[in-house]
Design an enzyme around this catalytic site. Sequence first.
Site, short mmCIF file in Angstrom:
data_model
loop_
_atom_site.label_atom_id
_atom_site.label_comp_id
_atom_site.label_asym_id
_atom_site.label_seq_id
_atom_site.Cartn_x
_atom_site.Cartn_y
_atom_site.Cartn_z
N CYS A 1 1.95 1.03 13.80
CA CYS A 1 0.50 1.02 14.05
C CYS A 1 0.27 0.51 15.47
CB CYS A 1 -0.24 0.20 13.01
SG CYS A 1 0.27 -1.53 12.90
N GLY B 1 0.81 -1.22 0.00
CA GLY B 1 0.00 0.00 0.00
C GLY B 1 0.84 1.26 0.00
N LYS B 2 1.82 1.31 0.87
CA LYS B 2 2.66 2.50 0.96
C LYS B 2 3.62 2.60 -0.22
CE LYS B 2 2.20 2.89 5.98
NZ LYS B 2 1.28 1.74 6.16
N ASP C 1 8.11 1.50 7.69
CA ASP C 1 6.82 1.17 8.30
C ASP C 1 7.07 -0.10 9.11
OD1 ASP C 1 4.06 1.49 8.80
OD2 ASP C 1 3.61 -0.04 7.31
#
Length: 513
Positions: free
Chosen positions: A240, A123-124, A187
């Site tokens: 997250c 996604g990133k 991430d």
Amino acid sequence: MTESDGIQGRYLPAEFVARMSSLLGEQYPAFIASYDKPRVYGLRINTLKCTTELFLKLTSLQLRSISWASSGFYYEEDSRPGKHPHYHTGLYYIQEPSAMAPVELLDVQPGERVLDLCAAPGGKSTQIATKLAGQGMLVTNDIHSDRVKALVKNIELSGVRNAVVLNEQPEKLKHSFAHFFDKILIDAPCSGEGMFRKEADMAKAWEPDWVERYAVMQRELLDQAASMLRSGGRMVYSTCTFSLEENEAMIAEFLDKHPEFMVVPVAAVDGLSQGYDTELSGQLNSFSDRAREAVKGTVRLWPHQLEGEGHFVAVLLHNGIASATAQPEANLQSAAARPTMKPNKSARSLKGKHSPSLQSAGKQQPEVDLQLLYRFMTEHAPEVGISQVTLHGEHVYASPIGLPDLSGIRIIRPGWYIGTLKKQRFEPSHAMAMGLSKEDAVRTIELEATSAAAARYLRGETLEVAESAIQRRNHDIAFKGYCLVLIDGFPVGWGKWQDGILKNEYPPGWRWT
């Protein structure tokens, strides 16, 4: 271990609940109440293929803009955008809204060299690719071989042409990419506490020692990434999770170890909240005054303060000699001013419009006839230039110029996968089709998203297509041959047309069921 304070039958680990109550204080009731609220859903428009304005005119989805993501939108759960034909053209990527923030803060500019260190499922990485706008280089890596498959598919679906996909330990990457990148995204793998509302099974699996276990990995990732960033480069670290150990304390420790880095403060707007400092947490007391002050510039995304799940983001600038007088928000060195590696002098090349240099990803590459590739491109996509061809067996890739020597690195995709060279022919890949535009192809077939023909194509069925339905760039082009199949004007795959029949080339693993 169950906490029932305001939670309708939802399981949360008791240790987690106690820690969050202590951390949040008077905000804790609002935080815990957010678990009673339904999660939100987001998608991000793929601006490599379509402008935001055009997509909003084209789509029937009911969308609301996400304030911190320039091309991000909320959608209603019952919309099911993953089942729409537009999804299969790569016009958007379905992504949790808070997860869009890190790349926005990375501030990627066209022409830069960018690393997504922990990239799967992509996604990133695809978000970074839209910021690069087809220029520069994206190196996207993940250590998990099973998850890299999803990463490759999403890169291909999004039509990314300047990405290299790796499946390697970061420790090995830092030797090949020393001080190489303008921007790096970490991430980081984390304890996942911010996803408990979205993924109930994660809350059930969580263990208290996860925080320290992941902190060990995060510490190593930051150090490894720092060695791959050029002087003056920018790095974003995101998680997250909510734990201080994985967030502010991790950044404070990194700053004390790496005085050449500074935190670029992020404004606490659009529901973003300032990071915790020493006044709110005794855990930060062991760090320097500089580090404790700096982490106030990090940001948290809390589920009780915005429409999204829990995230943490820190923006780090390598404040080396080259950028000692630069302002943190200033644009970084342009691609035009950056030295690039020259193609291998011993590489064979083709004469003609494309004139790609050739390199091999294997130790013993059999002799191949690149004229087959050259002929196909000339006949089917003559305006698409390929600077450097990389071969791995019969597979052909268009690689970004300027890659360093990757000997010993596990390479999954050394560039845009464009097809295979077989005995006397070149067969284009699905990834090539997805990386083209309507204007690139000399022969196209247009389908409407709402039509039965579009659904049949996505199921892999053979179609009856009249000769008059084939759009050709000029009348000298034959009807017979490869056609780029479009849905509402956007590529979805190949088909081979002959005598009124379109042989479906849509990959079996991608088909509707």
